[in-house]
Design a protein around this motif. Sequence first.
Motif, PDB file in Angstrom:
ATOM      1  N   SER A  94     -40.703  -8.930  -6.352  1.00 48.09           N
ATOM      2  CA  SER A  94     -40.950  -7.529  -6.719  1.00 48.09           C
ATOM      3  C   SER A  94     -39.595  -6.894  -7.029  1.00 48.09           C
ATOM      4  O   SER A  94     -38.651  -7.042  -6.232  1.00 48.09           O
ATOM      5  N   TYR A  95     -39.506  -6.152  -8.143  1.00 49.72           N
ATOM      6  CA  TYR A  95     -38.182  -5.694  -8.585  1.00 49.72           C
ATOM      7  C   TYR A  95     -38.343  -4.678  -9.721  1.00 49.72           C
ATOM      8  O   TYR A  95     -39.382  -4.617 -10.389  1.00 49.72           O
ATOM      9  N   PRO A  96     -37.294  -3.887  -9.991  1.00 41.30           N
ATOM     10  CA  PRO A  96     -37.322  -2.989 -11.147  1.00 41.30           C
ATOM     11  C   PRO A  96     -36.800  -3.701 -12.398  1.00 41.30           C
ATOM     12  O   PRO A  96     -36.058  -4.688 -12.304  1.00 41.30           O
ATOM     13  N   LEU A  97     -37.200  -3.190 -13.555  1.00 39.11           N
ATOM     14  CA  LEU A  97     -36.681  -3.642 -14.855  1.00 39.11           C
ATOM     15  C   LEU A  97     -36.122  -2.441 -15.615  1.00 39.11           C
ATOM     16  O   LEU A  97     -36.677  -1.343 -15.532  1.00 39.11           O
ATOM     17  N   ILE A  98     -35.066  -2.679 -16.358  1.00 36.89           N
ATOM     18  CA  ILE A  98     -34.470  -1.640 -17.196  1.00 36.89           C
ATOM     19  C   ILE A  98     -34.395  -2.166 -18.625  1.00 36.89           C
ATOM     20  O   ILE A  98     -33.958  -3.303 -18.859  1.00 36.89           O
ATOM     21  N   ALA A  99     -34.846  -1.340 -19.572  1.00 31.80           N
ATOM     22  CA  ALA A  99     -34.717  -1.677 -20.989  1.00 31.80           C
ATOM     23  C   ALA A  99     -33.585  -0.847 -21.590  1.00 31.80           C
ATOM     24  O   ALA A  99     -33.544   0.380 -21.408  1.00 31.80           O
ATOM     25  N   MET A 100     -32.657  -1.498 -22.248  1.00 27.53           N
ATOM     26  CA  MET A 100     -31.595  -0.816 -22.971  1.00 27.53           C
ATOM     27  C   MET A 100     -31.570  -1.332 -24.400  1.00 27.53           C
ATOM     28  O   MET A 100     -31.402  -2.540 -24.619  1.00 27.53           O
ATOM     29  N   ASP A 101     -31.789  -0.420 -25.315  1.00 27.08           N
ATOM     30  CA  ASP A 101     -31.735  -0.738 -26.742  1.00 27.08           C
ATOM     31  C   ASP A 101     -32.587  -1.964 -27.086  1.00 27.08           C
ATOM     32  O   ASP A 101     -32.156  -2.881 -27.785  1.00 27.08           O
ATOM     33  N   GLY A 102     -33.813  -1.972 -26.534  1.00 26.05           N
ATOM     34  CA  GLY A 102     -34.795  -2.985 -26.903  1.00 26.05           C
ATOM     35  C   GLY A 102     -34.790  -4.237 -26.056  1.00 26.05           C
ATOM     36  O   GLY A 102     -35.614  -5.128 -26.277  1.00 26.05           O
ATOM     37  N   GLU A 103     -33.896  -4.333 -25.063  1.00 28.77           N
ATOM     38  CA  GLU A 103     -33.814  -5.542 -24.248  1.00 28.77           C
ATOM     39  C   GLU A 103     -34.156  -5.227 -22.794  1.00 28.77           C
ATOM     40  O   GLU A 103     -33.526  -4.364 -22.177  1.00 28.77           O
ATOM     41  N   TRP A 104     -35.185  -5.922 -22.253  1.00 24.82           N
ATOM     42  CA  TRP A 104     -35.625  -5.717 -20.878  1.00 24.82           C
ATOM     43  C   TRP A 104     -34.980  -6.749 -19.966  1.00 24.82           C
ATOM     44  O   TRP A 104     -35.035  -7.948 -20.227  1.00 24.82           O
ATOM     45  N   LYS A 105     -34.375  -6.254 -18.852  1.00 25.99           N
ATOM     46  CA  LYS A 105     -33.740  -7.160 -17.894  1.00 25.99           C
ATOM     47  C   LYS A 105     -33.870  -6.609 -16.479  1.00 25.99           C
ATOM     48  O   LYS A 105     -33.999  -5.398 -16.276  1.00 25.99           O
ATOM     49  N   ARG A 106     -33.764  -7.527 -15.498  1.00 25.31           N
ATOM     50  CA  ARG A 106     -33.595  -7.116 -14.116  1.00 25.31           C
ATOM     51  C   ARG A 106     -32.158  -6.639 -13.904  1.00 25.31           C
ATOM     52  O   ARG A 106     -31.274  -6.921 -14.719  1.00 25.31           O
ATOM     53  N   LEU A 107     -31.920  -5.970 -12.779  1.00 21.73           N
ATOM     54  CA  LEU A 107     -30.565  -5.462 -12.521  1.00 21.73           C
ATOM     55  C   LEU A 107     -29.563  -6.600 -12.428  1.00 21.73           C
ATOM     56  O   LEU A 107     -28.434  -6.494 -12.926  1.00 21.73           O
ATOM     57  N   ASP A 108     -29.948  -7.700 -11.785  1.00 24.46           N
ATOM     58  CA  ASP A 108     -29.006  -8.813 -11.649  1.00 24.46           C
ATOM     59  C   ASP A 108     -28.754  -9.508 -12.983  1.00 24.46           C
ATOM     60  O   ASP A 108     -27.744 -10.206 -13.136  1.00 24.46           O
ATOM     61  N   GLN A 109     -29.643  -9.324 -13.963  1.00 25.67           N
ATOM     62  CA  GLN A 109     -29.395  -9.877 -15.298  1.00 25.67           C
ATOM     63  C   GLN A 109     -28.505  -8.971 -16.126  1.00 25.67           C
ATOM     64  O   GLN A 109     -27.776  -9.439 -17.003  1.00 25.67           O
ATOM     65  N   TRP A 110     -28.523  -7.671 -15.838  1.00 25.24           N
ATOM     66  CA  TRP A 110     -27.635  -6.734 -16.530  1.00 25.24           C
ATOM     67  C   TRP A 110     -26.221  -6.776 -15.963  1.00 25.24           C
ATOM     68  O   TRP A 110     -25.253  -6.582 -16.704  1.00 25.24           O
ATOM     69  N   CYS A 111     -26.104  -7.032 -14.684  1.00 23.90           N
ATOM     70  CA  CYS A 111     -24.809  -6.887 -14.014  1.00 23.90           C
ATOM     71  C   CYS A 111     -24.483  -8.153 -13.242  1.00 23.90           C
ATOM     72  O   CYS A 111     -25.243  -8.550 -12.345  1.00 23.90           O
ATOM     73  N   SER A 112     -23.356  -8.785 -13.546  1.00 28.60           N
ATOM     74  CA  SER A 112     -22.952 -10.009 -12.856  1.00 28.60           C
ATOM     75  C   SER A 112     -22.070  -9.727 -11.647  1.00 28.60           C
ATOM     76  O   SER A 112     -21.731 -10.646 -10.909  1.00 28.60           O
ATOM     77  N   ASP A 113     -21.701  -8.487 -11.440  1.00 25.34           N
ATOM     78  CA  ASP A 113     -20.895  -8.097 -10.285  1.00 25.34           C
ATOM     79  C   ASP A 113     -21.835  -7.795  -9.124  1.00 25.34           C
ATOM     80  O   ASP A 113     -22.457  -6.740  -9.058  1.00 25.34           O
ATOM     81  N   TRP A 114     -21.951  -8.749  -8.175  1.00 25.85           N
ATOM     82  CA  TRP A 114     -22.904  -8.587  -7.088  1.00 25.85           C
ATOM     83  C   TRP A 114     -22.594  -7.381  -6.209  1.00 25.85           C
ATOM     84  O   TRP A 114     -23.504  -6.735  -5.689  1.00 25.85           O
ATOM     85  N   ASN A 115     -21.320  -7.066  -6.056  1.00 28.57           N
ATOM     86  CA  ASN A 115     -20.974  -5.905  -5.231  1.00 28.57           C
ATOM     87  C   ASN A 115     -21.496  -4.614  -5.852  1.00 28.57           C
ATOM     88  O   ASN A 115     -21.871  -3.674  -5.143  1.00 28.57           O
ATOM     89  N   ALA A 116     -21.535  -4.571  -7.179  1.00 26.61           N
ATOM     90  CA  ALA A 116     -21.965  -3.348  -7.862  1.00 26.61           C
ATOM     91  C   ALA A 116     -23.455  -3.092  -7.693  1.00 26.61           C
ATOM     92  O   ALA A 116     -23.904  -1.941  -7.767  1.00 26.61           O
TER      93      ALA A 116
END
Length: 772
Positions: A94-116
Motif C-alpha cells: 500500500s503506497y501513494p503514487l505521484i504523476a509528474m508531466d505524464g509519468e506515474w511513480k512511487r516516491l522511492d522511484q522518484w527519489c533515490s535518496d533514502w534519507n529524503a
Amino acid sequence: MKKATVLFCLLLCFHAWGLDKNLLDVDDDRDELNKSSAASSTTSFGHRFLSTEYLELSLMTGGAFTVGTNKGASDSPFDDSSPLSFGHPYALTSYPLIAMDGEWKRLDQWCSDWNAIAPQTAGGVLFIEAVLDGRIQVRFSLQAVDQGQSIVISTSAKNVDTASHSVGMALVYDPAMGAGDGHARFGQMIINPIAISNAASLASFTLSERPQAPYGLKMDVMCTTLPDRALVSNWPEIYTDNSLQQPQNTTAALFDLCLKLIWDARPLASGEERTAALKFELVPADFSSAAFLRWNMPTALTLENNVLFPRRLLTMARVMNTSSDLLSGLQLAVEPTQELSGTLSGDFFYVSPQRSVFPTVEIKSKEIYEEKIVPITLTLHRGSEIIDQLKRYLFIPATPVSDAGLTVTIAAVTTDKHPIVSLVMSAQVTETGAKLLNLMPENVFLYENDRRVQEFDMKKYAAGGAAMADVCFVLDCSGSMGDEIDQVRKNLGEFADSLARGGFDFRVAVVTFSTTVDKVWDFTQDISAMKSNLASVQLWGGIEDSPGAMQTAADRLSWRTASKRTIIWVTDEPYPENIQKRDPLINTLLAKGITVHGVGPLTLQTEWFNPIVLPTGGNFYNIAGNFRDILLDVSRQKSEDSYVLSYTSNISRVDLRLLSIQVRYAGLGGQAQFELGGGLMSLLSCFPNPFNPTITLRVQPFDGRKGKLDIYNVLGQRVRSFILPPYCLQDIVWDARDERNGAVSAGLYWVMLTIDGKDGVVQQQQQILYVK
C-alpha cells in the motif's frame, strides 16, 4: 509486534500475475528476509509507528504503509490485533503514487535518496516530506483522528519549480481484513475488476472482511477530496502498472482485492498546491454467527523452476466461537475443485465460548498450463448443519511451456465402442529419451477434430512400459548418519528382490557426500558388491551439500536410455544456502527424467526437501520411520510408461477424422496427431486383411522429413518396425515375424504409420488380423 529494524526489498522483475507477494511482506528478522528474497536487492531503512487505543499505523521509507487494529471498535476480542491492510505492521503493498508531466511513480522511484523520503513523526502525525526531481514538493501523511478510531490519509503536492507542471496523485490500498483479503462496496458489492467514476459512489464506500453478513471487520471510507475515479482490481495488476487507469479483464474474479483512488493530473503553476485526502473509520465488527472462520490461505501460487510451487500448501484455519455457548461436534470440510483438493487435520473438535482453535488445512494443487482463478470453500459444520462458510479465490499461474522438447506418440486409437473413444499415448524427453512416468490430466490437452475435449479419463496402460529401473542412493556420510547407512545396506537385498518381482531389469548405484562428494559407485546388478561398498563408508564431518551430490549423480552415472530413473536421497541436515545449486539441479533432474524421493527429518520437509522432491514427482519419507518399509514402498513403483485416454465423443463416428494431443511438462512441450480417415486422405492401406502368412502395407507418398511404420500386438508391445523415406509410394510385405525373425502368434495387430511432417507428427493406424 515486529521489531523496529526491517529491510526494504526492491523487487526489480515480476510477471504481472506470477509474482510472489510474500516477498513484499517485510519481516522483522533480517536473516529470514534475506532468505526469502535472495534474488532481490535490499536496502536498510527506517520506519515510524503510531498506536492508538483502536488502531496501529506504520509508515516506511518510500511511503509504503500498513494499518491494523489494536483494541478494535467492538467489545469482541476477535477484532483485536487484526490486520486491515496486507502484511501489517510492515509491508510494501500500500503506497501513494505521484504523476509528474505524464509519468506515474512511487516516491522511492522518484527519489533515490533514502534519507529524503524517510518517515518522520510530529504531533501524532506520521509523514514523509520531500522534493521530487527538484520540481514538486510532496507531503504524504497518516493521522489518527476521532479519538484514534479513524485515520486521515493525505497527499499534497506543491510546484516549487519556476515552470508549470502537470501533477496527479493516487493512493494504492491493499486490504487484508482479518487474516484474509477484503471486499469493497461502492453502493453494491464489487465482485469483478471495475473502474468507478460516479461521484456519488466515490464520496464514500465500505471495506469489509466478508461480502455478506456476518461481515467481520469493517471500515467506512470517506473521500474528503473527491477522486476522479476508483480502480478496483487484483493487486498484481495494479502493482505492476503505476499508470493503470482501467482494469484489463473486467470478467475475472477478484482474488486479491486492491483499490487505487486516482486524482487525475492537472497543470500546477509555480507555487500552486493541491491536496487529496480521505478518511478510514473503523466501525464495530459484525460477528453475528455462532462461529466465524478465518483462513490464512494465500491469494496466489507461484512458479519455481517453471514448476508450480508449492504443490502441497499447509495452511491454518481459525475457528472462533463468537457465542456464549460451547460448540462441540464440529468438523471442517474443503470443497474440492478440478484444480485443488484439501485435507483436514484431526476429526471432530469443540470450541469454548469466546475462544478459538486453529486446525491445519493441507491444500494440494495441480499443475496447470492455463492460468486460472479458482474458488475454494471452507465449511464449518456440525452434522448436516452448516455453522459458517468461507469462500476464497486462489490464482494459479500457467506453467510456462515450450512447444518443443517432448516426443509424443499415439500408439493406438479405438472407436469400436463409439461414442466412447480410447487412445494409447506416451511421451518422452526428446534430448534424453527419458519417459514421462508421472503425467497427470492437467499435463495433457486432447482435441477432437481441432475442438478441445475438456473431460476425459486417464490411467496408466498396464500392458506396456519400461522394464528397466536405475536406482541411485545419495547418502549423507556425516557422523550422525551411521545407523541410516547401515539400514540401507541391510535392506538392499530385499529392495532388489522387490524390484525383480515387479518385472524390472534393475541396477543400483551409490553416491556419498558431506561437504564434497566422497564416493561414486556406478550402476551395478551386483547387490553383494554394493553392500560391501556401503560397509566401507567412512563417516566424517562437514557441511552437507545435498544438491551437489545429486548433480553428480545425474551427470556422472551411466543412466540407461528409457529406464525408470530414481534417486533416493537420505540426509538429516539442511544444505547450505550459500550454495546456489538447487535451481540448476532441478532443471537437470527434470530434463533427465529422474524422480527424487527424500528421506529426512520432518522439520526439513517443507523448506528443504519439497522444493526438490515435489517438482520431480517424488515422495518424502520420515527418516525416523522403518527403513525397510520406506525402501519397499519406493520399490513398488509402476513400470508403465504409456497412458490410456478415454472420452465420450460428441460427433458421429463417420465425422471423427482427427485426434490431436498436446503434452506440457516442466517447461517442455510436444504434440502428436492421429488421422482416422473420414475426409482426410488415408496414407496407409493393408491387404489382404485378414492375412496368412503375409500382408502388404502400402504407404502413399508423403511430404515430411521421415516416416516410420510400427506393428504392435494387443499388449501394446512393438514387434516390428520399418523406416520410410518421403515422397515415394512404398509396399512393405510383412511375413508375421518379429525383429529377431521369430514367428508371431495369430491374433489382432495394430499397424501404426508415423510421419515427422512440417506441421508436427502425424499418425494413422489400421487393425490387421493374422489367422492360421
